[in-house]
Design a protein around this motif. Structure first.
Motif, short mmCIF file in Angstrom:
data_model
loop_
_atom_site.label_atom_id
_atom_site.label_comp_id
_atom_site.label_asym_id
_atom_site.label_seq_id
_atom_site.Cartn_x
_atom_site.Cartn_y
_atom_site.Cartn_z
N VAL A 8 0.76 -1.33 0.12
CA VAL A 8 0.06 -0.51 0.06
C VAL A 8 1.14 1.55 0.05
O VAL A 8 0.26 2.25 -0.69
CB VAL A 8 -1.03 0.11 1.14
N HIS A 9 2.30 0.94 0.24
CA HIS A 9 2.76 2.49 0.77
C HIS A 9 3.75 2.81 -0.50
O HIS A 9 3.58 3.72 -1.47
CB HIS A 9 4.05 2.27 1.84
N GLU A 10 3.84 1.94 -1.55
CA GLU A 10 4.69 1.80 -2.77
C GLU A 10 4.00 2.15 -3.60
O GLU A 10 3.98 3.29 -4.43
CB GLU A 10 5.13 0.00 -2.84
N LEU A 11 2.47 1.92 -3.34
CA LEU A 11 1.36 2.13 -4.83
C LEU A 11 1.22 3.81 -4.23
O LEU A 11 0.70 4.52 -5.08
CB LEU A 11 0.66 1.13 -5.39
N ARG A 20 -4.12 6.79 3.31
CA ARG A 20 -5.25 7.38 3.59
C ARG A 20 -6.42 6.93 2.60
O ARG A 20 -7.77 6.27 2.60
CB ARG A 20 -5.50 8.06 3.94
N THR A 21 -5.45 7.97 1.48
CA THR A 21 -6.93 7.36 -0.14
C THR A 21 -6.49 5.72 -0.45
O THR A 21 -8.27 5.91 -0.69
CB THR A 21 -6.24 8.35 -0.96
N LEU A 22 -6.44 5.19 -0.29
CA LEU A 22 -6.07 3.51 -0.81
C LEU A 22 -6.69 3.19 0.09
O LEU A 22 -7.78 2.46 -0.21
CB LEU A 22 -4.25 2.83 -0.95
N HIS A 23 -7.21 2.93 1.42
CA HIS A 23 -7.51 2.49 2.39
C HIS A 23 -9.41 3.15 2.11
O HIS A 23 -9.93 1.53 2.34
CB HIS A 23 -7.34 3.13 3.76
N VAL A 31 -11.47 -0.43 -4.82
CA VAL A 31 -9.75 -0.69 -5.81
C VAL A 31 -9.87 -1.54 -4.35
O VAL A 31 -9.29 -0.68 -3.40
CB VAL A 31 -8.98 0.42 -5.62
N ARG A 32 -10.16 -2.84 -4.32
CA ARG A 32 -9.91 -3.74 -3.33
C ARG A 32 -8.28 -4.55 -3.67
O ARG A 32 -8.33 -4.35 -4.72
CB ARG A 32 -10.80 -4.58 -3.37
N ALA A 33 -8.01 -4.48 -2.45
CA ALA A 33 -6.16 -4.99 -2.00
C ALA A 33 -7.41 -6.02 -2.36
O ALA A 33 -7.31 -7.03 -1.30
CB ALA A 33 -5.67 -4.18 -1.57
N ARG A 34 -5.87 -6.68 -2.34
CA ARG A 34 -5.46 -8.11 -3.16
C ARG A 34 -4.62 -8.71 -0.91
O ARG A 34 -4.44 -7.31 -1.04
CB ARG A 34 -4.86 -9.11 -3.16
N ARG A 35 -5.06 -9.67 0.29
CA ARG A 35 -4.73 -9.97 1.11
C ARG A 35 -3.01 -10.88 0.67
O ARG A 35 -3.45 -11.74 0.73
CB ARG A 35 -5.55 -10.38 2.17
N ALA A 37 -0.31 -13.58 2.26
CA ALA A 37 -0.34 -13.86 3.51
C ALA A 37 -0.11 -13.81 5.39
O ALA A 37 -0.53 -14.33 5.95
CB ALA A 37 1.08 -15.64 4.34
N ASN A 38 0.33 -12.81 4.50
CA ASN A 38 0.84 -11.75 6.55
C ASN A 38 -0.46 -10.89 6.67
O ASN A 38 0.08 -10.08 8.13
CB ASN A 38 2.02 -11.18 6.65
N GLY A 39 -1.35 -10.97 5.40
CA GLY A 39 -2.51 -9.90 6.29
C GLY A 39 -2.37 -8.63 5.56
O GLY A 39 -3.34 -7.66 5.55
N TYR A 40 -0.97 -8.85 5.02
CA TYR A 40 -1.27 -7.12 4.56
C TYR A 40 -1.53 -6.73 2.99
O TYR A 40 -1.24 -7.46 2.13
CB TYR A 40 0.57 -6.69 4.49
N ARG A 41 -1.96 -6.03 2.91
CA ARG A 41 -2.76 -5.52 1.81
C ARG A 41 -1.30 -5.46 0.61
O ARG A 41 -0.84 -4.82 0.09
CB ARG A 41 -2.90 -4.22 1.76
#
Length: 256
Positions: A8-11, A20-23, A31-35, A37-41
Protein backbone atom coordinates in the motif's frame (compact mmCIF):
# COMPACT_ATOMS: atom_id res chain seq x y z
CA UNK A 1 6.22 -3.54 -11.18
CA UNK A 2 7.66 -6.04 -8.71
CA UNK A 3 6.59 -9.60 -9.43
CA UNK A 4 4.75 -9.80 -6.13
CA UNK A 5 2.95 -6.51 -6.67
CA UNK A 6 2.96 -3.32 -4.61
CA UNK A 7 2.47 -2.74 -0.94
CA UNK A 8 0.00 0.00 0.00
CA UNK A 9 2.88 2.39 0.73
CA UNK A 10 4.61 1.60 -2.58
CA UNK A 11 1.47 2.14 -4.62
CA UNK A 12 0.59 5.34 -2.74
CA UNK A 13 4.03 6.75 -3.59
CA UNK A 14 3.79 5.63 -7.21
CA UNK A 15 0.27 7.07 -7.75
CA UNK A 16 0.84 10.26 -5.78
CA UNK A 17 -2.00 9.61 -3.35
CA UNK A 18 -2.08 9.01 0.38
CA UNK A 19 -2.19 5.63 2.06
CA UNK A 20 -5.42 6.79 3.66
CA UNK A 21 -6.90 7.34 0.18
CA UNK A 22 -6.05 3.78 -0.85
CA UNK A 23 -7.58 2.44 2.37
CA UNK A 24 -10.72 4.49 1.65
CA UNK A 25 -10.94 3.17 -1.92
CA UNK A 26 -10.57 -0.36 -0.55
CA UNK A 27 -13.37 0.16 1.98
CA UNK A 28 -15.64 1.56 -0.75
CA UNK A 29 -14.94 -1.38 -3.02
CA UNK A 30 -13.46 0.91 -5.68
CA UNK A 31 -9.97 -0.59 -5.63
CA UNK A 32 -9.86 -3.69 -3.45
CA UNK A 33 -6.43 -4.80 -2.31
CA UNK A 34 -5.46 -8.44 -2.27
CA UNK A 35 -4.27 -9.87 1.03
CA UNK A 36 -0.84 -11.46 1.33
CA UNK A 37 -0.24 -14.44 3.61
CA UNK A 38 0.82 -12.05 6.37
CA UNK A 39 -2.46 -10.12 6.02
CA UNK A 40 -0.90 -7.02 4.46
CA UNK A 41 -2.52 -5.32 1.49
CA UNK A 42 -0.98 -6.07 -1.91
CA UNK A 43 -1.86 -4.53 -5.27
CA UNK A 44 -1.25 -6.42 -8.49
CA UNK A 45 -1.67 -5.42 -12.14
CA UNK A 46 -5.48 -5.48 -12.15
CA UNK A 47 -5.71 -3.26 -9.07
CA UNK A 48 -3.10 -0.84 -10.42
CA UNK A 49 -5.06 -0.49 -13.67
CA UNK A 50 -8.30 0.06 -11.77
CA UNK A 51 -6.72 2.74 -9.56
CA UNK A 52 -5.47 4.47 -12.70
CA UNK A 53 -9.01 4.55 -14.10
CA UNK A 54 -10.48 5.83 -10.82
CA UNK A 55 -7.97 8.68 -10.64
CA UNK A 56 -8.66 9.63 -14.26
CA UNK A 57 -12.38 9.97 -13.58
CA UNK A 58 -11.75 11.82 -10.31
CA UNK A 59 -9.99 14.47 -12.40
CA UNK A 60 -13.34 15.29 -13.97
CA UNK A 61 -14.85 15.96 -10.54
CA UNK A 62 -17.01 12.83 -10.65
CA UNK A 63 -18.07 11.63 -7.15
CA UNK A 64 -16.62 8.31 -6.02
CA UNK A 65 -20.08 6.74 -5.76
CA UNK A 66 -20.75 7.57 -9.42
CA UNK A 67 -17.36 6.19 -10.47
CA UNK A 68 -18.03 2.93 -8.68
CA UNK A 69 -21.53 2.64 -10.13
CA UNK A 70 -20.23 3.35 -13.63
CA UNK A 71 -17.30 0.93 -13.44
CA UNK A 72 -19.41 -1.87 -12.00
CA UNK A 73 -22.06 -1.50 -14.69
CA UNK A 74 -21.84 -4.55 -17.02
CA UNK A 75 -22.33 -2.16 -19.94
CA UNK A 76 -19.36 0.02 -18.89
CA UNK A 77 -17.25 0.87 -21.92
CA UNK A 78 -13.80 1.97 -20.78
CA UNK A 79 -12.78 3.29 -24.20
CA UNK A 80 -15.91 5.41 -24.56
CA UNK A 81 -15.51 6.75 -21.02
CA UNK A 82 -11.89 7.68 -21.65
CA UNK A 83 -12.83 9.39 -24.92
CA UNK A 84 -15.31 11.53 -22.99
CA UNK A 85 -12.64 12.30 -20.41
CA UNK A 86 -10.23 13.26 -23.17
CA UNK A 87 -12.84 15.61 -24.61
CA UNK A 88 -13.24 17.29 -21.23
CA UNK A 89 -9.48 17.73 -20.87
CA UNK A 90 -9.22 19.23 -24.34
CA UNK A 91 -12.00 21.66 -23.50
CA UNK A 92 -10.11 22.70 -20.37
CA UNK A 93 -6.91 23.20 -22.38
CA UNK A 94 -8.76 25.29 -24.93
CA UNK A 95 -10.25 27.39 -22.13
CA UNK A 96 -6.83 28.05 -20.59
CA UNK A 97 -5.41 28.99 -23.99
CA UNK A 98 -8.29 31.43 -24.50
CA UNK A 99 -7.82 33.01 -21.08
CA UNK A 100 -4.09 33.48 -21.71
CA UNK A 101 -4.83 35.07 -25.09
CA UNK A 102 -7.48 37.29 -23.50
CA UNK A 103 -5.06 38.59 -20.87
CA UNK A 104 -2.32 39.10 -23.46
CA UNK A 105 -4.62 41.11 -25.74
CA UNK A 106 -5.93 43.15 -22.82
CA UNK A 107 -2.39 44.04 -21.78
CA UNK A 108 -1.49 44.92 -25.37
CA UNK A 109 -4.57 47.15 -25.59
CA UNK A 110 -3.62 48.94 -22.35
CA UNK A 111 -0.15 49.49 -23.73
CA UNK A 112 -1.44 51.22 -26.85
CA UNK A 113 -2.10 48.23 -29.08
CA UNK A 114 -5.27 47.47 -31.06
CA UNK A 115 -8.55 47.46 -29.20
CA UNK A 116 -10.33 44.19 -28.56
CA UNK A 117 -13.74 43.59 -30.08
CA UNK A 118 -16.49 43.10 -27.52
CA UNK A 119 -17.00 39.52 -28.72
CA UNK A 120 -13.33 38.75 -28.05
CA UNK A 121 -13.54 40.12 -24.52
CA UNK A 122 -16.20 37.64 -23.47
CA UNK A 123 -15.34 34.57 -25.56
CA UNK A 124 -12.90 33.27 -22.96
CA UNK A 125 -15.46 33.55 -20.18
CA UNK A 126 -17.93 31.45 -22.16
CA UNK A 127 -15.25 28.86 -22.80
CA UNK A 128 -14.50 28.88 -19.08
CA UNK A 129 -18.14 28.01 -18.32
CA UNK A 130 -18.04 25.19 -20.88
CA UNK A 131 -14.79 23.80 -19.46
CA UNK A 132 -16.10 23.83 -15.89
CA UNK A 133 -19.33 22.12 -16.93
CA UNK A 134 -17.41 19.51 -18.92
CA UNK A 135 -15.17 18.81 -15.94
CA UNK A 136 -18.04 18.53 -13.48
CA UNK A 137 -20.81 16.95 -15.55
CA UNK A 138 -19.45 16.22 -19.04
CA UNK A 139 -18.94 12.48 -18.66
CA UNK A 140 -22.45 11.97 -17.27
CA UNK A 141 -24.11 14.24 -19.83
CA UNK A 142 -22.37 12.56 -22.76
CA UNK A 143 -23.15 9.10 -21.43
CA UNK A 144 -26.82 9.89 -20.87
CA UNK A 145 -27.64 12.13 -23.85
CA UNK A 146 -24.75 11.53 -26.24
CA UNK A 147 -21.91 13.59 -27.64
CA UNK A 148 -24.12 15.33 -30.21
CA UNK A 149 -26.38 16.84 -27.53
CA UNK A 150 -23.44 17.93 -25.39
CA UNK A 151 -21.63 19.47 -28.36
CA UNK A 152 -24.80 21.25 -29.49
CA UNK A 153 -25.21 22.75 -26.03
CA UNK A 154 -21.61 23.98 -26.01
CA UNK A 155 -22.08 25.46 -29.47
CA UNK A 156 -25.17 27.37 -28.28
CA UNK A 157 -23.13 28.94 -25.49
CA UNK A 158 -20.29 29.94 -27.79
CA UNK A 159 -22.76 31.31 -30.34
CA UNK A 160 -24.53 33.61 -27.88
CA UNK A 161 -24.29 37.31 -28.58
CA UNK A 162 -23.09 39.45 -25.70
CA UNK A 163 -26.65 40.75 -25.31
CA UNK A 164 -27.99 37.19 -25.08
CA UNK A 165 -25.18 36.14 -22.72
CA UNK A 166 -26.01 39.03 -20.41
CA UNK A 167 -29.71 38.14 -20.53
CA UNK A 168 -28.99 34.54 -19.56
CA UNK A 169 -26.82 35.59 -16.64
CA UNK A 170 -29.50 38.01 -15.46
CA UNK A 171 -32.10 35.25 -15.66
CA UNK A 172 -29.97 33.01 -13.47
CA UNK A 173 -29.53 35.83 -10.95
CA UNK A 174 -33.29 36.44 -10.91
CA UNK A 175 -33.98 32.74 -10.25
CA UNK A 176 -31.76 32.92 -7.17
CA UNK A 177 -33.36 36.17 -6.02
CA UNK A 178 -36.89 34.79 -6.32
CA UNK A 179 -35.99 31.49 -4.71
CA UNK A 180 -34.47 33.20 -1.68
CA UNK A 181 -37.55 35.40 -1.45
CA UNK A 182 -39.88 32.40 -1.52
CA UNK A 183 -37.86 30.01 0.65
CA UNK A 184 -38.92 31.48 4.06
CA UNK A 185 -42.57 30.90 3.16
CA UNK A 186 -42.03 27.17 2.93
CA UNK A 187 -44.52 27.11 0.05
CA UNK A 188 -43.04 25.99 -3.29
CA UNK A 189 -46.34 26.84 -5.01
CA UNK A 190 -46.27 30.52 -4.04
CA UNK A 191 -46.02 33.13 -6.78
CA UNK A 192 -42.31 33.86 -6.26
CA UNK A 193 -41.38 30.18 -6.25
CA UNK A 194 -43.39 29.48 -9.39
CA UNK A 195 -41.83 32.43 -11.20
CA UNK A 196 -38.40 31.12 -10.16
CA UNK A 197 -39.30 27.72 -11.63
CA UNK A 198 -40.54 29.29 -14.87
CA UNK A 199 -37.39 31.37 -15.26
CA UNK A 200 -35.28 28.35 -14.41
CA UNK A 201 -36.85 26.59 -17.38
CA UNK A 202 -36.08 29.57 -19.60
CA UNK A 203 -32.49 29.51 -18.33
CA UNK A 204 -32.17 25.81 -19.19
CA UNK A 205 -33.43 26.40 -22.70
CA UNK A 206 -30.55 28.80 -23.31
CA UNK A 207 -28.15 25.89 -22.91
CA UNK A 208 -30.06 22.85 -24.12
CA UNK A 209 -30.20 21.95 -27.78
CA UNK A 210 -33.14 23.34 -29.75
CA UNK A 211 -36.31 21.37 -28.96
CA UNK A 212 -34.73 19.41 -26.10
CA UNK A 213 -36.68 21.14 -23.34
CA UNK A 214 -39.88 19.70 -21.98
CA UNK A 215 -41.54 20.01 -18.60
CA UNK A 216 -40.95 16.30 -18.02
CA UNK A 217 -37.22 16.73 -18.68
CA UNK A 218 -37.17 19.83 -16.48
CA UNK A 219 -38.79 17.98 -13.56
CA UNK A 220 -36.46 14.99 -14.00
CA UNK A 221 -33.42 17.24 -13.90
CA UNK A 222 -34.70 18.95 -10.76
CA UNK A 223 -34.80 15.58 -8.99
CA UNK A 224 -31.07 15.43 -9.59
CA UNK A 225 -30.63 18.68 -7.69
CA UNK A 226 -31.40 16.72 -4.55
CA UNK A 227 -29.99 13.31 -5.46
CA UNK A 228 -26.68 14.48 -6.94
CA UNK A 229 -24.27 15.91 -4.36
CA UNK A 230 -22.71 18.29 -6.92
CA UNK A 231 -26.03 19.98 -7.73
CA UNK A 232 -27.14 19.88 -4.10
CA UNK A 233 -23.95 21.64 -2.98
CA UNK A 234 -24.42 24.35 -5.61
CA UNK A 235 -27.95 25.23 -4.54
CA UNK A 236 -27.38 24.68 -0.82
CA UNK A 237 -24.69 27.36 -1.08
CA UNK A 238 -27.56 29.78 -1.83
CA UNK A 239 -29.34 28.84 1.39
CA UNK A 240 -29.98 25.70 3.47
CA UNK A 241 -32.89 23.77 1.98
CA UNK A 242 -32.68 25.57 -1.37
CA UNK A 243 -32.10 22.39 -3.40
CA UNK A 244 -35.24 20.64 -2.12
CA UNK A 245 -37.31 23.81 -2.33
CA UNK A 246 -36.31 24.46 -5.94
CA UNK A 247 -37.01 20.81 -6.80
CA UNK A 248 -40.48 21.07 -5.30
CA UNK A 249 -41.19 24.39 -7.00
CA UNK A 250 -40.17 22.99 -10.39
CA UNK A 251 -42.23 19.83 -9.79
CA UNK A 252 -45.31 21.97 -9.07
CA UNK A 253 -44.66 24.17 -12.10
CA UNK A 254 -44.13 21.23 -14.45
CA UNK A 255 -47.28 19.49 -13.21
CA UNK A 256 -49.46 22.34 -14.50
Amino acid sequence: MPGKGYSVHELAKLAGVSVRTLHHYDELGLVRARRAANGYRRYEAAEVDRLHQVLLFRQTGMPLADIRRMMEDPAFDQRAALRRHLGALRAQRSQIDDMIANVEKTLACLEGGPKMADEEKFRAFKRDLIAKNEAAYGAEVRERWGDAAADASNARVMGMSEERWSEVRQTEARVKELLLEALPTGDPTCAAAQEAARLHGRWLQAFWAEGAYSKAAHAALAEGYVADERFRAYYEAWAPGAAEFLRDAIAAYCAK
